[in-house]
Design a protein around this motif. Structure first.
Motif, mmCIF file in Angstrom:
data_model
loop_
_atom_site.group_PDB
_atom_site.id
_atom_site.type_symbol
_atom_site.label_atom_id
_atom_site.label_comp_id
_atom_site.label_asym_id
_atom_site.label_seq_id
_atom_site.Cartn_x
_atom_site.Cartn_y
_atom_site.Cartn_z
ATOM 1 N N LEU A 121 0.814 -1.211 0.000
ATOM 2 C CA LEU A 121 0.000 0.000 0.000
ATOM 3 C C LEU A 121 0.849 1.264 0.000
ATOM 4 C CD1 LEU A 121 -2.876 -0.999 2.453
ATOM 5 C CD2 LEU A 121 -2.937 -0.871 -0.042
ATOM 6 N N ARG A 122 2.109 1.132 -0.400
ATOM 7 C CA ARG A 122 3.007 2.300 -0.459
ATOM 8 C C ARG A 122 3.435 2.559 -1.896
ATOM 9 N NH1 ARG A 122 7.762 2.343 3.683
ATOM 10 N NH2 ARG A 122 8.744 1.752 1.755
ATOM 11 N N ILE A 123 3.368 3.812 -2.271
ATOM 12 C CA ILE A 123 3.951 4.243 -3.533
ATOM 13 C C ILE A 123 5.254 4.928 -3.165
ATOM 14 C CG2 ILE A 123 3.718 5.768 -5.527
ATOM 15 C CD1 ILE A 123 0.655 5.447 -5.168
ATOM 16 N N VAL A 124 6.355 4.436 -3.692
ATOM 17 C CA VAL A 124 7.675 4.973 -3.359
ATOM 18 C C VAL A 124 8.213 5.752 -4.547
ATOM 19 C CG1 VAL A 124 10.019 4.418 -2.608
ATOM 20 C CG2 VAL A 124 8.087 3.023 -1.809
ATOM 21 N N LEU A 125 8.488 7.038 -4.321
ATOM 22 C CA LEU A 125 9.091 7.897 -5.335
ATOM 23 C C LEU A 125 10.541 8.104 -4.922
ATOM 24 C CD1 LEU A 125 6.250 10.558 -5.602
ATOM 25 C CD2 LEU A 125 6.600 8.534 -7.040
ATOM 26 N N THR A 126 11.471 7.696 -5.775
ATOM 27 C CA THR A 126 12.890 7.759 -5.447
ATOM 28 C C THR A 126 13.564 8.865 -6.248
ATOM 29 O OG1 THR A 126 12.880 5.383 -5.008
ATOM 30 C CG2 THR A 126 15.022 6.421 -5.302
ATOM 31 N N PHE A 127 14.329 9.674 -5.533
ATOM 32 C CA PHE A 127 15.079 10.775 -6.117
ATOM 33 C C PHE A 127 16.554 10.596 -5.784
ATOM 34 C CE2 PHE A 127 10.809 12.253 -5.692
ATOM 35 C CZ PHE A 127 10.597 13.093 -6.768
ATOM 36 N N GLY A 128 17.414 11.297 -6.488
ATOM 37 C CA GLY A 128 18.851 11.270 -6.215
ATOM 38 C C GLY A 128 19.466 12.609 -6.554
ATOM 39 N N PRO A 129 20.638 12.896 -5.998
ATOM 40 C CA PRO A 129 21.294 14.169 -6.307
ATOM 41 C C PRO A 129 21.819 14.191 -7.739
ATOM 42 C CG PRO A 129 22.695 12.823 -4.909
ATOM 43 C CD PRO A 129 21.397 12.082 -5.066
ATOM 44 N N VAL A 130 21.818 15.379 -8.324
ATOM 45 C CA VAL A 130 22.385 15.568 -9.657
ATOM 46 C C VAL A 130 23.904 15.594 -9.552
ATOM 47 C CG1 VAL A 130 22.559 17.176 -11.610
ATOM 48 C CG2 VAL A 130 20.353 16.761 -10.518
ATOM 49 N N GLY A 131 24.424 16.196 -8.502
ATOM 50 C CA GLY A 131 25.861 16.300 -8.272
ATOM 51 C C GLY A 131 26.147 17.468 -7.342
ATOM 52 N N PHE A 132 26.897 17.227 -6.302
ATOM 53 C CA PHE A 132 27.189 18.282 -5.333
ATOM 54 C C PHE A 132 28.229 19.249 -5.884
ATOM 55 C CE2 PHE A 132 25.323 15.137 -2.527
ATOM 56 C CZ PHE A 132 24.520 15.937 -1.734
ATOM 57 N N ARG A 133 27.967 20.527 -5.716
ATOM 58 C CA ARG A 133 28.858 21.601 -6.136
ATOM 59 C C ARG A 133 28.960 22.619 -5.017
ATOM 60 N NH1 ARG A 133 31.742 19.653 -10.030
ATOM 61 N NH2 ARG A 133 30.540 18.890 -11.758
ATOM 62 N N TYR A 134 30.112 23.234 -4.902
ATOM 63 C CA TYR A 134 30.353 24.254 -3.885
ATOM 64 C C TYR A 134 29.601 25.534 -4.225
ATOM 65 C CZ TYR A 134 32.765 27.752 -1.100
ATOM 66 O OH TYR A 134 33.046 28.775 -0.245
ATOM 67 N N SER A 135 28.987 26.127 -3.216
ATOM 68 C CA SER A 135 28.342 27.427 -3.344
ATOM 69 C C SER A 135 28.815 28.292 -2.188
ATOM 70 C CB SER A 135 26.815 27.267 -3.294
ATOM 71 O OG SER A 135 26.202 28.538 -3.227
ATOM 72 N N SER A 136 29.252 29.500 -2.470
ATOM 73 C CA SER A 136 29.764 30.365 -1.411
ATOM 74 C C SER A 136 28.656 30.968 -0.562
ATOM 75 C CB SER A 136 30.621 31.483 -2.013
ATOM 76 O OG SER A 136 29.852 32.240 -2.916
ATOM 77 N N SER A 137 27.382 30.832 -0.985
ATOM 78 C CA SER A 137 26.268 31.335 -0.178
ATOM 79 C C SER A 137 25.609 30.179 0.556
ATOM 80 C CB SER A 137 25.252 32.022 -1.076
ATOM 81 O OG SER A 137 24.731 31.108 -2.018
ATOM 82 N N THR A 138 24.846 30.495 1.589
ATOM 83 C CA THR A 138 24.178 29.446 2.367
ATOM 84 C C THR A 138 22.696 29.432 2.147
ATOM 85 O OG1 THR A 138 24.060 30.914 4.279
ATOM 86 C CG2 THR A 138 25.896 29.359 4.176
#
Length: 147
Positions: free
Chosen positions: A130-147
């Motif tokens: 009775l569960r529908i599972v939607l799976t996602f993943g990161p595209v790729g981590f990149r550095y950002s100087s802002s938070t």
């Protein structure tokens, strides 16, 4: 990429149009993913980022889930879609993964400010009872100087 987005939206609209049995819930997962101890260059030659705090931020930078990487720099999330206060179909455009632990924690030569960020992408959907599972993943981590 545009074709994948169109396909994803079509699948999601079709899935949401189907009647869902009472008691069925939708689970959103971010598959186990590696966080590199780098600015996002060649990840295959990068050491892992252990004990890093990773947040799933959606909409107006709202934190909807968080996890800590293990010794191998791997994390994952699993949450009920009601925790998102959003339709699962908008996750692709409104959510990002953000590593809030300073990079200098894993390598003192890296910047002490800024974050690693990654958009997420739809991977697959599946039905488990009775569960529908939607799976996602990161595209790729990149550095950002802002938070």
């Amino acid at each position: 990429m545009a074709l994948k987005l169109v396909l994803f939206v079509t699948i999601m609209v079709a899935a949401l149009a189907l009647p869902i049995a009472k008691g069925t819930n939708v689970v959103v997962e971010v598959q186990p993913s590696f966080v590199p101890c780098s600015l996002g260059a060649n990840v295959t030659a990068t050491p892992p980022f252990p004990n890093a705090q990773v947040q799933l931020r959606c909409g107006a930078r709202n934190v909807v889930a968080s996890a800590t990487t293990n010794a191998s720099g791997v994390f994952s999330f699993s949450l009920d879609s009601t925790q998102l206060f959003l339709s699962p179909t908008v996750l692709l455009n409104l959510c990002n993964l953000v590593v809030t632990t300073p990079l200098s924690t894993c390598n003192s030569t890296l910047p002490p400010v800024g974050v690693l960020e990654s958009r997420i992408q739809f991977i697959r959907s599946s039905v488990l009872g009775l569960r529908i599972v939607l799976t996602f993943g990161p595209v790729g981590f990149r550095y950002s100087s802002s938070t």
